[in-house]
Design a protein around this motif. Structure first.
Motif, PDB file in Angstrom:
ATOM      1  N   VAL A  95       8.588  -4.818 -17.789  1.00 51.96           N
ATOM      2  CA  VAL A  95       8.047  -3.759 -16.945  1.00 51.96           C
ATOM      3  C   VAL A  95       8.033  -4.267 -15.505  1.00 51.96           C
ATOM      4  CG1 VAL A  95       6.696  -2.635 -18.728  1.00 51.96           C
ATOM      5  CG2 VAL A  95       5.678  -4.504 -17.461  1.00 51.96           C
ATOM      6  N   LEU A  96       8.417  -3.376 -14.586  1.00 49.70           N
ATOM      7  CA  LEU A  96       8.575  -3.762 -13.187  1.00 49.70           C
ATOM      8  C   LEU A  96       8.000  -2.687 -12.289  1.00 49.70           C
ATOM      9  CD1 LEU A  96       9.900  -5.536 -10.907  1.00 49.70           C
ATOM     10  CD2 LEU A  96      11.953  -4.105 -11.208  1.00 49.70           C
ATOM     11  N   GLY A  97       7.196  -3.085 -11.311  1.00 46.35           N
ATOM     12  CA  GLY A  97       6.662  -2.171 -10.315  1.00 46.35           C
ATOM     13  C   GLY A  97       6.888  -2.703  -8.915  1.00 46.35           C
ATOM     14  N   VAL A  98       7.346  -1.839  -8.005  1.00 51.19           N
ATOM     15  CA  VAL A  98       7.595  -2.208  -6.613  1.00 51.19           C
ATOM     16  C   VAL A  98       6.948  -1.177  -5.706  1.00 51.19           C
ATOM     17  CG1 VAL A  98       9.330  -2.627  -4.832  1.00 51.19           C
ATOM     18  CG2 VAL A  98       9.799  -3.293  -7.208  1.00 51.19           C
ATOM     19  N   ASP A  99       6.196  -1.650  -4.724  1.00 52.94           N
ATOM     20  CA  ASP A  99       5.597  -0.805  -3.699  1.00 52.94           C
ATOM     21  C   ASP A  99       5.981  -1.402  -2.346  1.00 52.94           C
ATOM     22  OD1 ASP A  99       4.031   0.786  -2.045  1.00 52.94           O
ATOM     23  OD2 ASP A  99       2.349   0.828  -3.454  1.00 52.94           O
ATOM     24  N   TRP A 100       6.767  -0.654  -1.554  1.00 57.63           N
ATOM     25  CA  TRP A 100       7.396  -1.230  -0.351  1.00 57.63           C
ATOM     26  C   TRP A 100       7.309  -0.243   0.808  1.00 57.63           C
ATOM     27  CZ3 TRP A 100      13.338  -1.403   0.573  1.00 57.63           C
ATOM     28  CH2 TRP A 100      13.617  -2.127   1.738  1.00 57.63           C
ATOM     29  N   ARG A 101       6.817  -0.726   1.936  1.00 55.16           N
ATOM     30  CA  ARG A 101       6.872   0.028   3.200  1.00 55.16           C
ATOM     31  C   ARG A 101       7.977  -0.609   4.035  1.00 55.16           C
ATOM     32  NH1 ARG A 101       2.480   3.372   3.502  1.00 55.16           N
ATOM     33  NH2 ARG A 101       0.763   2.876   2.075  1.00 55.16           N
ATOM     34  N   PRO A 102       9.186  -0.036   4.013  1.00 53.18           N
ATOM     35  CA  PRO A 102      10.358  -0.739   4.549  1.00 53.18           C
ATOM     36  C   PRO A 102      10.403  -0.850   6.073  1.00 53.18           C
ATOM     37  CG  PRO A 102      10.957   1.471   3.836  1.00 53.18           C
ATOM     38  CD  PRO A 102       9.543   1.255   3.400  1.00 53.18           C
ATOM     39  N   LEU A 103       9.802   0.099   6.801  1.00 52.19           N
ATOM     40  CA  LEU A 103       9.891   0.098   8.261  1.00 52.19           C
ATOM     41  C   LEU A 103       8.494   0.269   8.856  1.00 52.19           C
ATOM     42  CD1 LEU A 103      12.988   2.462   8.517  1.00 52.19           C
ATOM     43  CD2 LEU A 103      13.005  -0.022   8.813  1.00 52.19           C
ATOM     44  N   PRO A 104       7.650  -0.753   8.754  1.00 47.09           N
ATOM     45  CA  PRO A 104       6.245  -0.591   9.166  1.00 47.09           C
ATOM     46  C   PRO A 104       6.060  -0.328  10.643  1.00 47.09           C
ATOM     47  CG  PRO A 104       6.758  -2.899   8.711  1.00 47.09           C
ATOM     48  CD  PRO A 104       7.938  -2.106   8.261  1.00 47.09           C
ATOM     49  N   LYS A 105       7.014  -0.717  11.483  1.00 50.04           N
ATOM     50  CA  LYS A 105       6.858  -0.516  12.923  1.00 50.04           C
ATOM     51  C   LYS A 105       7.499   0.781  13.391  1.00 50.04           C
ATOM     52  CE  LYS A 105       6.499  -5.439  14.024  1.00 50.04           C
ATOM     53  NZ  LYS A 105       7.058  -6.578  14.816  1.00 50.04           N
ATOM     54  N   THR A 106       8.707   1.071  12.921  1.00 53.13           N
ATOM     55  CA  THR A 106       9.400   2.265  13.405  1.00 53.13           C
ATOM     56  C   THR A 106       9.054   3.521  12.609  1.00 53.13           C
ATOM     57  OG1 THR A 106      11.300   1.688  12.023  1.00 53.13           O
ATOM     58  CG2 THR A 106      11.315   0.916  14.308  1.00 53.13           C
ATOM     59  N   LEU A 107       8.841   3.376  11.280  1.00 55.69           N
ATOM     60  CA  LEU A 107       8.449   4.507  10.429  1.00 55.69           C
ATOM     61  C   LEU A 107       7.311   4.028   9.538  1.00 55.69           C
ATOM     62  CD1 LEU A 107      11.886   6.054   9.340  1.00 55.69           C
ATOM     63  CD2 LEU A 107      10.216   7.069  10.879  1.00 55.69           C
ATOM     64  N   SER A 108       6.130   3.938  10.138  1.00 56.29           N
ATOM     65  CA  SER A 108       4.995   3.355   9.410  1.00 56.29           C
ATOM     66  C   SER A 108       4.553   4.214   8.241  1.00 56.29           C
ATOM     67  CB  SER A 108       3.819   3.145  10.368  1.00 56.29           C
ATOM     68  OG  SER A 108       3.414   4.380  10.951  1.00 56.29           O
ATOM     69  N   GLY A 109       4.925   5.481   8.228  1.00 53.00           N
ATOM     70  CA  GLY A 109       4.527   6.345   7.124  1.00 53.00           C
ATOM     71  C   GLY A 109       5.494   6.362   5.969  1.00 53.00           C
ATOM     72  N   ALA A 110       6.583   5.607   6.059  1.00 52.52           N
ATOM     73  CA  ALA A 110       7.583   5.587   4.987  1.00 52.52           C
ATOM     74  C   ALA A 110       7.164   4.612   3.888  1.00 52.52           C
ATOM     75  CB  ALA A 110       8.946   5.199   5.545  1.00 52.52           C
ATOM     76  N   ARG A 111       7.470   4.974   2.648  1.00 53.21           N
ATOM     77  CA  ARG A 111       7.057   4.155   1.506  1.00 53.21           C
ATOM     78  C   ARG A 111       8.002   4.405   0.340  1.00 53.21           C
ATOM     79  NH1 ARG A 111       1.215   4.964  -1.516  1.00 53.21           N
ATOM     80  NH2 ARG A 111       1.252   3.119  -2.860  1.00 53.21           N
TER      81      ARG A 111
END
Length: 757
Positions: free
Chosen positions: A576-592
């Protein structure tokens, strides 16, 4: 150590939630934006009782932010993002078959081989039955899933773990919320939530009424749910928690299809008149006089098939602190499940009343400078039931004919459990535990037969006793703030139910004395990695050895029916695998990006199955075969964006892809249910506080199954067949085996609004 958030004076004990590695963590902020809420972080020794945070066990959680911005029709919407969890459609719109590591994949309804709790109160009756109908996701703050064999703490039937649903706290609601969902196939859900709380009390009251026409013929429904939780601090050391759940379900049911019928007519259109029905229609064959003789084929809609059930649960818990290190809990729960289920040619009617009491103590001490948590408890639950089955007549409205069986019985379980959690070094702690249950199952079944000349009656009595033990051990290592490793050996057991006891291996009515409890031993090895504040990766590999799994098979030629026996051995292994990633915290801080993936490979290692036709029986080895019903690969990926500031603050959306692999439907691995991938889209808006009264309104819109794909939402196992030449039937023959498949929803549009007073 633990962290807890205090809102409006709510005590830390209520606000602490369970982390995915077995440690408590700070509760996620509620979906609804709040203003003027003081939050304080407190550190100390956890007072949360041990069963609600099993250290070392693989644990994943879903919070309200994962499902509150969508239609959230059933528990499936709450668990779809949780690794290790899959689901299929049961018998009714909210009867979702939730599976943890394959626990319920072979079932047609409910939650099996799991212990289910809500706010710490048992939702599983003593015979191992739990259902998802009573869950409306709007009432819940989140859900925690404890994966792997877990009978040490959770007792009988915790073969694949436990699930604890957490309702919202009144202090977080702080007022009244009114909402509604509406959309395709006549869906309309009106709901209301009231909540208030402070340091002395916390009250949440929820009610909803949902109805819809359904997308398959004869699948209209109406379900009402009430849920209440009240916590009162009587003194600084004494607390009472009152829990009430009530649900009424009226759901008309189609009949499950064969694979050929599904491919021809998945939504069962044009099927009302069986005599002139369109191709691919399912029907039931009913005695014209309700007793014997000639039969008539009738469509589910014309027969009036459905489920008309009620479930009422009332629980009370008293918690007392002897001192700052020792807490004593005493709990009582009453649970009545009354079923009225004309789901096939037979109507099943009767009440299941159960009572559960438990008492446990959690103590925290220091051994030198190292903390030790000790948990010990005892429990007793009792179920008494009395049901009858009736033939259905072809008169419409599920008209009852003659009684076919009457069964009355009981089951009680007496259990004790003990667990030690010792932080023997700054970066290490070890968990050991032992649980045991003594079970008593007894029942009497009366069978009625009818002919033109006589009515016959046969009484069958069965009584069995079982005693099971479940040890466990776990080791947790946290070398840094970025890494946590855990390994665990867990064990579990599940006794047969009374319905397994009435047919012997000889295929005759009688006491099935040979049957044993099923058991399992599982090994988990996992890691939690946080290389950056924007990334969290969790992975666990598991290998589980099952013995004496309960299966049914033919007893031979000219017998009264299949009997239940124990398949000697099987193995379940996966990742079982889980990933939680905010890829662009500075330019698109709301992306997840959120990803959950489950690989589940289950095979028989020692199992011989007997197949029979009208003249002969043959035995076939299933060693090495995949266990049917188990979905080998399950993936959910969400791409989310929420605008944190600026003119579009509060606007958000996500795209979701869910992929389910194909899976076998029979023990011989001849026929598969095809897999599918679905795309869902959603957009929502929470106006920011600067908009005044508009800040109190939340709305959303979503499209499910964007590509309008035809897919299988649920498929139960089918029996292999022995041909007249003594060979097993192939896939072409099994494709005509009925009673298996429900189609999933075509493209659907939903919207909703929620207003906070």
């Amino acid at each position: 150590m633990f962290s807890c958030a205090l809102a409006h004076g709510a005590e830390g004990q209520d606000t602490a939630s369970v982390s995915r590695t077995g440690h408590s963590r700070t509760k996620a902020a509620p979906v609804e934006r709040r203003s003027k809420i003081e939050r304080i972080t407190v550190s100390g020794t956890s007072r949360v009782p041990a069963p609600l945070r099993p250290a070392g066990q693989t644990t994943f959680s879903s919070d309200r932010s994962d499902y509150a911005n969508q239609v959230a029709q059933s528990v499936a919407d709450m668990v779809v993002t949780i690794p290790g969890v899959s689901f299929t459609q049961g018998n009714g719109p909210r009867d979702v078959v939730v599976s943890v590591r394959g626990s319920g994949d072979r079932q047609s309804y409910g939650l099996k081989n799991l212990q289910v709790l809500e706010d710490g109160f048992p939702m599983t009756q003593p015979d191992g039955t739990a259902r998802a109908d009573l869950i409306d996701p709007h009432a819940y703050a989140g859900v925690d899933v404890f994966e792997g064999p877990a009978s040490t703490v959770y007792g009988n039937y915790a073969m694949n773990g436990a699930i604890n649903f957490r309702t919202r706290k009144g202090a977080d609601i702080h007022g009244v919320e009114l909402g509604s969902d509406f959309g395709s196939f006549g869906l309309f859900n009106a709901y209301a939530t009231l909540g208030y709380g402070n340091r002395r009390y916390d009250l949440m009251i929820f009610g909803s009424d949902v109805w819809g026409k359904g997308f398959i013929a004869n699948s209209r429904y109406n379900t009402s749910t009430e849920n209440m939780r009240l916590r009162v601090n009587l003194t600084d050391t004494d607390r009472l928690v009152l829990k009430v759940v009530n649900n009424q379900t009226a759901a008309y049911l189609p009949v499950r299809l064969s694979l050929n019928q599904y491919l021809t007519n998945p939504y069962q259109q044009g099927c009302y008149n069986a005599a002139s029905a369109a191709a691919g229609c399912a029907s039931v064959s009913l005695f014209k006089n309700g007793q014997y003789g000639a039969k008539e084929a009738v469509s589910p809609e014309a027969a009036g098939l459905g489920r008309f059930d009620r479930r009422t649960i009332v629980g009370l818990r008293w918690e007392h602190d002897f001192d700052r290190r020792t807490t004593w809990r005493n709990q009582f729960t009453y649970d009545q499940r009354h079923v009225d289920q004309p789901t096939s040619a037979i109507s099943f009617v009767g009440p299941y009343n159960s009572y559960a009491v438990s008492s446990d103590v959690t103590n925290h001490v220091l051994i030198g400078q190292t903390p030790l948590e000790t948990f010990g408890g005892i429990s007793f639950d009792y179920l008494d039931y009395g049901y009858q089955t009736y033939n259905i007549m072809p008169l419409g409205g599920a008209t009852r004919g003659a009684m076919t069986t009457a069964s009355y019985g009981h089951q009680w379980n007496l259990g004790a459990r003990f667990q030690e959690d010792w932080h023997f070094a700054p970066k290490w702690h070890v968990v050991v535990g032992l649980g045991g249950t003594y079970s008593d199952i007894g029942a009497t079944e009366t069978l009625y037969g009818y002919s033109a000349t006589a009515t016959t009656r046969q009484d069958v009595t069965a009584n069995r006793f079982f005693f099971n033990l479940a040890p466990e051990g776990a080791l947790i290592y946290t070398p840094s703030k970025d890494w946590t490793f855990h390994t665990r050996v867990g064990t579990a057991y599940g006794t047969p139910s009374s319905s397994n006891l009435f047919i012997t291996p000889q295929g005759q009515y009688g006491n099935n004395t040979q049957i044993k409890s099923q058991s399992s031993v599982g090994v988990d090895l996992g890691a939690d990695w946080r290389p950056h504040d924007t990334v969290r990766i969790q992975a666990t590999g598991f290998y589980e050895f099952y013995n004496n799994e309960l299966v049914s098979q033919s007893a031979g030629v000219n017998t009264v029916g299949s009997y239940t026996f124990n398949a000697p051995a099987s193995q379940h292994r996966g990742v079982v695998l889980g990933v939680d990633w905010r890829p662009l915290p500075k330019t698109l801080s709301g992306a997840r990006i959120k990803l959950s993936y489950t690989y589940d490979n289950q095979i028989y290692t020692n199992y011989t199955e007997v197949l029979s036709n009208s003249t002969l029986s043959r035995a076939f080895s299933r060693d090495g075969n995949a266990i049917p019903g188990v979905i080998p690969n399950f993936l959910n990926a969400r791409f989310l964006y929420d605008q944190p500031d600026g003119p579009a603050e509060g606007l958000g959306a996500y795209a979701e892809v869910t992929w389910r692999d194909s899976y076998w439907l029979d023990n011989a691995n001849q026929l598969k249910a095809p897999g599918y991938a679905l795309l869902n889209l959603e957009v929502h808006y929470d106006p920011p506080a600067r908009f005044g009264w508009a800040h109190r309104v939340h709305w959303y819109f979503e499209v499910q199954n964007v590509a309008n794909q035809v897919y299988i939402a649920g498929a139960t196992n089918i029996s292999d067949k022995l041909l007249s030449n003594g060979q097993q039937a192939g896939a072409s023959t099994l494709m005509d085996s009925t009673g298996s498949i429900y189609a999933g929803s075509p493209r659907a549009y939903f919207g909703g609004v929620r207003f906070r007073l």
